[in-house]
Design a protein around this motif. Structure first.
Motif, PDB file in Angstrom:
ATOM      1  N   UNK A  49      25.489  13.628  20.887  1.00  0.00           N
ATOM      2  CA  UNK A  49      24.722  13.746  20.118  1.00  0.00           C
ATOM      3  C   UNK A  49      24.820  15.416  19.906  1.00  0.00           C
ATOM      4  N   UNK A  50      25.291  15.627  18.376  1.00  0.00           N
ATOM      5  CA  UNK A  50      25.707  17.118  18.196  1.00  0.00           C
ATOM      6  C   UNK A  50      25.084  17.455  16.976  1.00  0.00           C
ATOM      7  N   UNK A  63      33.601  19.171  17.014  1.00  0.00           N
ATOM      8  CA  UNK A  63      34.200  17.928  16.937  1.00  0.00           C
ATOM      9  C   UNK A  63      35.625  18.056  16.290  1.00  0.00           C
ATOM     10  N   UNK A  64      36.048  18.702  15.811  1.00  0.00           N
ATOM     11  CA  UNK A  64      37.496  18.676  15.129  1.00  0.00           C
ATOM     12  C   UNK A  64      38.281  19.043  16.531  1.00  0.00           C
ATOM     13  N   UNK A  65      37.952  19.869  17.565  1.00  0.00           N
ATOM     14  CA  UNK A  65      38.749  20.264  18.748  1.00  0.00           C
ATOM     15  C   UNK A  65      38.724  19.252  19.642  1.00  0.00           C
ATOM     16  N   UNK A  66      37.433  18.455  19.690  1.00  0.00           N
ATOM     17  CA  UNK A  66      37.405  17.168  20.616  1.00  0.00           C
ATOM     18  C   UNK A  66      38.552  16.005  20.162  1.00  0.00           C
ATOM     19  N   UNK A  67      38.513  15.774  18.784  1.00  0.00           N
ATOM     20  CA  UNK A  67      39.400  14.711  18.179  1.00  0.00           C
ATOM     21  C   UNK A  67      40.938  15.176  18.414  1.00  0.00           C
ATOM     22  N   UNK A  68      41.279  16.477  18.120  1.00  0.00           N
ATOM     23  CA  UNK A  68      42.719  16.967  18.452  1.00  0.00           C
ATOM     24  C   UNK A  68      42.851  16.828  19.819  1.00  0.00           C
ATOM     25  N   UNK A  69      41.906  16.990  20.822  1.00  0.00           N
ATOM     26  CA  UNK A  69      42.254  16.770  21.888  1.00  0.00           C
ATOM     27  C   UNK A  69      42.361  15.447  22.620  1.00  0.00           C
ATOM     28  N   UNK A  70      42.146  14.342  21.681  1.00  0.00           N
ATOM     29  CA  UNK A  70      42.214  12.767  21.836  1.00  0.00           C
ATOM     30  C   UNK A  70      40.820  12.467  22.525  1.00  0.00           C
ATOM     31  N   UNK A  94      35.431  13.308  12.191  1.00  0.00           N
ATOM     32  CA  UNK A  94      35.489  12.301  13.392  1.00  0.00           C
ATOM     33  C   UNK A  94      33.980  11.931  13.836  1.00  0.00           C
ATOM     34  N   UNK A  95      33.270  12.199  13.215  1.00  0.00           N
ATOM     35  CA  UNK A  95      31.788  11.540  13.609  1.00  0.00           C
ATOM     36  C   UNK A  95      31.794  10.122  13.377  1.00  0.00           C
ATOM     37  N   UNK A  96      30.821   9.665  14.275  1.00  0.00           N
ATOM     38  CA  UNK A  96      30.865   8.017  14.063  1.00  0.00           C
ATOM     39  C   UNK A  96      29.382   7.904  13.391  1.00  0.00           C
ATOM     40  N   UNK A  97      28.423   8.560  13.378  1.00  0.00           N
ATOM     41  CA  UNK A  97      27.418   8.445  12.660  1.00  0.00           C
ATOM     42  C   UNK A  97      26.720   9.766  12.419  1.00  0.00           C
ATOM     43  N   UNK A  98      25.389   9.727  11.466  1.00  0.00           N
ATOM     44  CA  UNK A  98      25.076  11.200  11.146  1.00  0.00           C
ATOM     45  C   UNK A  98      23.461  10.904  10.846  1.00  0.00           C
ATOM     46  N   UNK A  99      22.628  11.668  11.535  1.00  0.00           N
ATOM     47  CA  UNK A  99      21.150  11.767  11.225  1.00  0.00           C
ATOM     48  C   UNK A  99      20.638  13.119  10.642  1.00  0.00           C
TER      49      UNK A  99
END
Length: 224
Positions: A49-50, A63-70, A94-99
């Motif tokens: 939860x970010x 988030x971008x760095x997490x996705x680049x790191x697979x 790369x988020x899966x959901x949004x609040x």
């Protein structure tokens, strides 16, 4: 289920943590983007939860760095921004959901359950099945067709982890990272004690499902 909450508003972070713990989720909380990235890269979390607006590193960059790191851990973004463009940017990153803040606790819990079902982990009533056992992660009850028994929170988390990795051997190191956290000082014999507790409860239930030790590697669930 282990959740990472990255939120710099202390009161909001404490409130979310209390809500999630009430529903038996394990929650680690950090208050800046750099710490969030370090924790996220450990890849031990089931959901992140970010918050978007964070000190040191903003949520979208994290988030971008997490996705680049697979790192494929599902991410729910929290933000005070409500414009459609912000949501689109977050989802495209790369988020899966949004609040959007403020939000109701019931909505957050529903989003978490939805992401869990998307991963194929939990049913709509928060149960997991393997062999002849059924684990309710909300009530911490473990069932067979004829008996049931109450688990402690750590027992439930450990069994849930093994059930989700039902065809894979889990090392003690991985179990410690997943259940107690990557910076925990828990030792291997602590895992052995909880495995022993679970085995006794499976025996009490006369379950055909058992926890098998793979010598020198770890543990795996087995259905006789």
């Amino acid at each position: 289920m282990r959740i990472l909450l990255v939120e710099d508003e202390q009161h909001l972070a404490e409130a979310i943590q209390q809500i999630l713990k009430k529903y038996h989720y394990s929650v680690d909380v950090v208050s800046d983007g750099e710490s969030g990235l370090e924790c996220g890269l450990s890849n031990i979390y089931d959901i992140i939860i970010l918050d978007i607006m964070l000190p040191k590193k903003d949520g979208l960059s994290l988030l971008k760095e997490l996705r680049l790191d697979k790192i494929t851990t599902p991410v729910i973004l929290l933000t005070a921004k409500s414009e459609l463009s912000d949501k689109v940017i977050g989802l495209d990153t790369g988020a899966d959901d949004y609040l959007t803040k403020p939000f109701a606790s019931e909505e957050l819990l529903a989003r978490i359950r939805a992401l869990s079902r998307r991963k194929g982990e939990l049913t709509t009533d928060n149960t997991l099945e393997y062999g002849d056992i059924v684990l309710n992660t909300s009530t911490l009850n473990l069932y067979t067709p004829h008996k049931d028994v109450k688990l402690t929170l750590k027992e439930s988390e450990l069994l849930e982890f093994l059930m989700l990795r039902k065809n894979m051997v889990s090392s003690k190191e991985l179990i410690i990272e997943k259940i107690w956290g990557y910076d925990s000082e828990v030792e291997h014999n602590h895992v052995e004690v909880y495995i022993s507790f679970l085995r006794k409860k499976l025996k009490y239930l006369n379950a055909s499902t058992s926890i098998k030790t793979v010598r020198g590697i770890g543990y795996i669930l087995e259905d006789r």
